[in-house]
Design a protein around this motif. Structure first.
Motif, PDB file in Angstrom:
ATOM      1  N   ILE A 154      53.709  68.822  58.508  1.00  0.00           N
ATOM      2  CA  ILE A 154      54.558  68.403  57.205  1.00  0.00           C
ATOM      3  C   ILE A 154      55.242  67.180  57.430  1.00  0.00           C
ATOM      4  O   ILE A 154      55.278  66.328  56.616  1.00  0.00           O
ATOM      5  CB  ILE A 154      55.553  69.478  56.511  1.00  0.00           C
ATOM      6  N   SER A 155      55.864  66.987  58.452  1.00  0.00           N
ATOM      7  CA  SER A 155      56.725  65.786  58.718  1.00  0.00           C
ATOM      8  C   SER A 155      55.840  64.616  58.878  1.00  0.00           C
ATOM      9  O   SER A 155      55.936  63.599  58.203  1.00  0.00           O
ATOM     10  CB  SER A 155      57.175  65.747  60.293  1.00  0.00           C
ATOM     11  N   ALA A 156      54.749  64.800  59.595  1.00  0.00           N
ATOM     12  CA  ALA A 156      53.497  63.635  59.881  1.00  0.00           C
ATOM     13  C   ALA A 156      52.953  63.146  58.405  1.00  0.00           C
ATOM     14  O   ALA A 156      52.830  62.104  58.090  1.00  0.00           O
ATOM     15  CB  ALA A 156      52.248  64.003  60.768  1.00  0.00           C
ATOM     16  N   PHE A 157      52.614  64.274  57.582  1.00  0.00           N
ATOM     17  CA  PHE A 157      52.124  64.130  56.353  1.00  0.00           C
ATOM     18  C   PHE A 157      53.098  63.209  55.513  1.00  0.00           C
ATOM     19  O   PHE A 157      52.774  62.366  54.680  1.00  0.00           O
ATOM     20  CB  PHE A 157      51.763  65.492  55.568  1.00  0.00           C
ATOM     21  N   VAL A 158      54.342  63.721  55.561  1.00  0.00           N
ATOM     22  CA  VAL A 158      55.297  63.059  54.695  1.00  0.00           C
ATOM     23  C   VAL A 158      55.535  61.643  55.036  1.00  0.00           C
ATOM     24  O   VAL A 158      55.429  60.456  54.054  1.00  0.00           O
ATOM     25  CB  VAL A 158      56.780  63.704  54.726  1.00  0.00           C
ATOM     26  N   SER A 159      55.684  61.249  56.299  1.00  0.00           N
ATOM     27  CA  SER A 159      55.735  59.878  56.676  1.00  0.00           C
ATOM     28  C   SER A 159      54.508  58.884  56.612  1.00  0.00           C
ATOM     29  O   SER A 159      54.524  57.925  56.010  1.00  0.00           O
ATOM     30  CB  SER A 159      56.056  59.712  58.160  1.00  0.00           C
ATOM     31  N   ALA A 160      53.319  59.675  56.527  1.00  0.00           N
ATOM     32  CA  ALA A 160      52.079  58.864  56.290  1.00  0.00           C
ATOM     33  C   ALA A 160      51.932  58.616  54.984  1.00  0.00           C
ATOM     34  O   ALA A 160      51.573  57.548  54.542  1.00  0.00           O
ATOM     35  CB  ALA A 160      50.816  59.799  56.924  1.00  0.00           C
ATOM     36  N   VAL A 161      52.271  59.721  53.929  1.00  0.00           N
ATOM     37  CA  VAL A 161      52.180  59.400  52.734  1.00  0.00           C
ATOM     38  C   VAL A 161      53.142  58.215  52.181  1.00  0.00           C
ATOM     39  O   VAL A 161      52.942  57.332  51.478  1.00  0.00           O
ATOM     40  CB  VAL A 161      52.259  60.611  51.683  1.00  0.00           C
ATOM     41  N   PHE A 162      54.377  58.154  52.786  1.00  0.00           N
ATOM     42  CA  PHE A 162      55.401  57.478  52.247  1.00  0.00           C
ATOM     43  C   PHE A 162      54.771  55.968  52.623  1.00  0.00           C
ATOM     44  O   PHE A 162      55.105  55.219  51.781  1.00  0.00           O
ATOM     45  CB  PHE A 162      56.584  57.741  52.964  1.00  0.00           C
ATOM     46  N   PHE A 163      54.205  55.714  53.719  1.00  0.00           N
ATOM     47  CA  PHE A 163      54.126  54.318  54.466  1.00  0.00           C
ATOM     48  C   PHE A 163      52.789  54.007  53.511  1.00  0.00           C
ATOM     49  O   PHE A 163      52.596  52.817  53.295  1.00  0.00           O
ATOM     50  CB  PHE A 163      53.778  54.149  55.673  1.00  0.00           C
ATOM     51  N   TYR A 164      51.995  54.876  53.075  1.00  0.00           N
ATOM     52  CA  TYR A 164      50.839  54.607  52.469  1.00  0.00           C
ATOM     53  C   TYR A 164      50.890  53.971  51.179  1.00  0.00           C
ATOM     54  O   TYR A 164      50.525  53.025  50.516  1.00  0.00           O
ATOM     55  CB  TYR A 164      49.651  55.687  52.446  1.00  0.00           C
ATOM     56  N   VAL A 165      51.900  54.871  50.353  1.00  0.00           N
ATOM     57  CA  VAL A 165      52.241  54.325  48.940  1.00  0.00           C
ATOM     58  C   VAL A 165      53.115  53.174  49.021  1.00  0.00           C
ATOM     59  O   VAL A 165      52.780  52.132  48.166  1.00  0.00           O
ATOM     60  CB  VAL A 165      53.292  55.409  48.573  1.00  0.00           C
ATOM     61  N   MET A 166      53.949  52.911  50.147  1.00  0.00           N
ATOM     62  CA  MET A 166      54.569  51.495  50.309  1.00  0.00           C
ATOM     63  C   MET A 166      53.513  50.372  50.523  1.00  0.00           C
ATOM     64  O   MET A 166      53.678  49.253  49.988  1.00  0.00           O
ATOM     65  CB  MET A 166      55.591  51.774  51.226  1.00  0.00           C
ATOM     66  N   THR A 167      52.641  50.564  51.129  1.00  0.00           N
ATOM     67  CA  THR A 167      51.595  49.757  51.521  1.00  0.00           C
ATOM     68  C   THR A 167      50.626  49.103  50.364  1.00  0.00           C
ATOM     69  O   THR A 167      50.542  48.073  50.121  1.00  0.00           O
ATOM     70  CB  THR A 167      50.527  50.085  52.416  1.00  0.00           C
ATOM     71  N   ILE A 168      50.443  50.375  49.318  1.00  0.00           N
ATOM     72  CA  ILE A 168      49.881  50.141  48.051  1.00  0.00           C
ATOM     73  C   ILE A 168      50.798  49.220  47.292  1.00  0.00           C
ATOM     74  O   ILE A 168      50.442  48.235  46.585  1.00  0.00           O
ATOM     75  CB  ILE A 168      49.437  51.389  47.327  1.00  0.00           C
ATOM     76  N   GLN A 169      51.944  49.669  47.218  1.00  0.00           N
ATOM     77  CA  GLN A 169      53.086  48.731  46.315  1.00  0.00           C
ATOM     78  C   GLN A 169      52.941  47.179  46.934  1.00  0.00           C
ATOM     79  O   GLN A 169      53.407  46.237  45.888  1.00  0.00           O
ATOM     80  CB  GLN A 169      54.402  49.406  46.366  1.00  0.00           C
ATOM     81  N   LYS A 170      52.727  47.169  48.180  1.00  0.00           N
ATOM     82  CA  LYS A 170      53.083  45.715  48.576  1.00  0.00           C
ATOM     83  C   LYS A 170      51.774  45.115  48.839  1.00  0.00           C
ATOM     84  O   LYS A 170      51.553  44.212  49.613  1.00  0.00           O
ATOM     85  CB  LYS A 170      53.879  45.966  49.848  1.00  0.00           C
ATOM     86  N   THR A 171      50.636  45.471  48.185  1.00  0.00           N
ATOM     87  CA  THR A 171      49.305  44.936  48.362  1.00  0.00           C
ATOM     88  C   THR A 171      49.356  43.626  47.850  1.00  0.00           C
ATOM     89  O   THR A 171      48.762  42.576  48.590  1.00  0.00           O
ATOM     90  CB  THR A 171      48.249  45.582  47.363  1.00  0.00           C
ATOM     91  N   ASN A 172      50.038  43.042  47.040  1.00  0.00           N
ATOM     92  CA  ASN A 172      50.214  41.650  46.390  1.00  0.00           C
ATOM     93  C   ASN A 172      50.869  40.789  47.749  1.00  0.00           C
ATOM     94  O   ASN A 172      50.363  39.723  47.920  1.00  0.00           O
ATOM     95  CB  ASN A 172      50.836  41.354  45.327  1.00  0.00           C
ATOM     96  N   GLN A 173      51.997  41.406  48.190  1.00  0.00           N
ATOM     97  CA  GLN A 173      52.708  40.544  49.255  1.00  0.00           C
ATOM     98  C   GLN A 173      51.718  40.529  50.473  1.00  0.00           C
ATOM     99  O   GLN A 173      52.021  39.251  51.021  1.00  0.00           O
ATOM    100  CB  GLN A 173      54.119  41.449  49.494  1.00  0.00           C
ATOM    101  N   PHE A 174      51.130  41.771  50.775  1.00  0.00           N
ATOM    102  CA  PHE A 174      50.373  41.362  51.998  1.00  0.00           C
ATOM    103  C   PHE A 174      49.142  40.541  51.778  1.00  0.00           C
ATOM    104  O   PHE A 174      48.618  39.723  52.518  1.00  0.00           O
ATOM    105  CB  PHE A 174      49.680  42.822  52.471  1.00  0.00           C
TER     106      PHE A 174
END
Length: 355
Positions: A244-264
């Protein structure tokens, strides 16, 4: 590192919330592991610390000492098959009374032959080889209850009186305090039918004897009724918490990566490599994980100090290190999803331009 720290400083609330989630989950993992270790130790510490290399029981008991019964003739047969001196071992549950105003105490006798049984870790008083007559060694919990050397205890079943000759360290069985006594003292209640011993214990090389099971301490602990099932339940809970912990952190960072697609995308257009951006994400994962590990370990240590004495809890440095290593590996594995997304970012598409 610069990009990772700059972004974490800019979006403090996001990372604080993620850290709190990770700290909470890790705290539960540490607490459940410490509780499982404590329960395991309270359930079986006397067998874990038994002063013998091997324990011989009858075949029907399947290694469970408490379920085994051996007659005197069987003891002689086993002893004659072993090169080293052996001691009988008898486990007998009973209840004792002692000082005035002290409540009755349920306990279990570990009755052995003092001449053929190795010395125990002693807190105070005599050791097993030094006791005579109706002298006994009692678990340290009696000392915490106000008992002292030479205090007298009375067995409710036999009405025999015994004298505390020493205090032994961390000796419990099935959550009951252990009292070591001379098997020939007649203090402990007499066993029913022919079986007067539970096992034979000895040091030296392993000897397989026809008609009997020979086990190590660890094997005897695993054979205790209900032990494996209890520990298995705790293991399943810990595994699910890790997932559960690994899933939560993985989803969190993945969503943030999607949100920062333009910046990247802009960073890539400016010359930043995929490796540079990926390194930033991995750095953030490591920093948050290390912070969460430190905070949760500190919280567990503090919790251990205020837990009631009757709550079995054991946390160790090895527990923190192993749990921390597993947690870091799982979080890094979870971050691979974000790293994959970064490799697929097209700078032109990310900033809204056509090729």
């Amino acid at each position: 590192m610069f990009l990772a720290l700059k972004e974490m400083k800019r979006a403090k609330l996001r990372y604080i919330l993620l850290s709190l989630i990770m700290v909470s989950i890790l705290f539960l993992v540490f607490f459940m592991t410490g509780l499982a270790n404590g329960l395991s130790f309270a359930d079986s510490s006397s067998l874990q610390k038994i002063k013998a290399d091997y324990i011989v029981t009858n075949e029907e008991a399947e290694g469970a000492v408490i379920n085994s019964e051996l007659t005197q003739e069987q003891f002689k047969e086993i002893s004659s098959s072993i090169e080293e001196p052996a001691s009988p071992l008898s486990l007998t549950m009973s209840t004792i009374t002692g000082k005035e105003n002290q409540k009755d105490t349920d306990m279990i006798y570990f009755s052995v032959d003092p001449e053929h049984y190795a010395d125990l870790p002693i807190i105070e008083g005599k050791n097993i080889s030094e006791i005579t007559g109706k002298e006994v060694l009692v678990n340290e919990s009696f000392k915490k209850d106000g008992y002292e050397l030479n205090d007298r205890l009375i067995d409710e079943s036999t009405e025999k009186t015994m004298t505390i000759a020493g205090f032994i360290e961390n000796q419990t069985y099935s959550f009951l305090p252990v009292i070591y006594s001379d098997i020939d003292s007649g203090i402990h209640p007499t066993k029913s039918n022919e079986g007067i011993y539970n096992a034979v214990v000895y040091n030296g090389a392993k000897t397989d004897i026809a008609g009997f099971d020979t086990s190590t301490n660890e094997e005897a602990v695993q054979s205790m009724p209900g032990y494996s099932e209890t520990q298995g339940s705790f293991t399943v809970m810990k595994v699910f918490m890790f997932i559960i912990s690994a899933f939560v952190s993985a989803v969190f960072f993945y969503v943030m990566t999607i949100q920062k697609t333009n910046q990247f995308g802009v960073l890539k257009a400016m010359g930043a490599t995929t490796f540079y951006i990926s390194k930033s994400i991995v750095t953030q994962v490591l920093l948050l994980t290390l912070f969460s590990l430190s905070a949760s370990a500190t919280a567990v240590v503090g919790m251990a100090q205020i837990l009631p004495e009757g709550v079995p809890f054991q946390a160790s440095v090895s527990l923190v290190l192993v749990t921390g290593a597993v947690f870091i590996l799982l979080n890094l594995a979870g971050s691979l999803l974000s790293l994959y997304k970064v490799t697929k970012i097209d700078p032109l598409e990310a900033i809204g331009r056509s090729e």
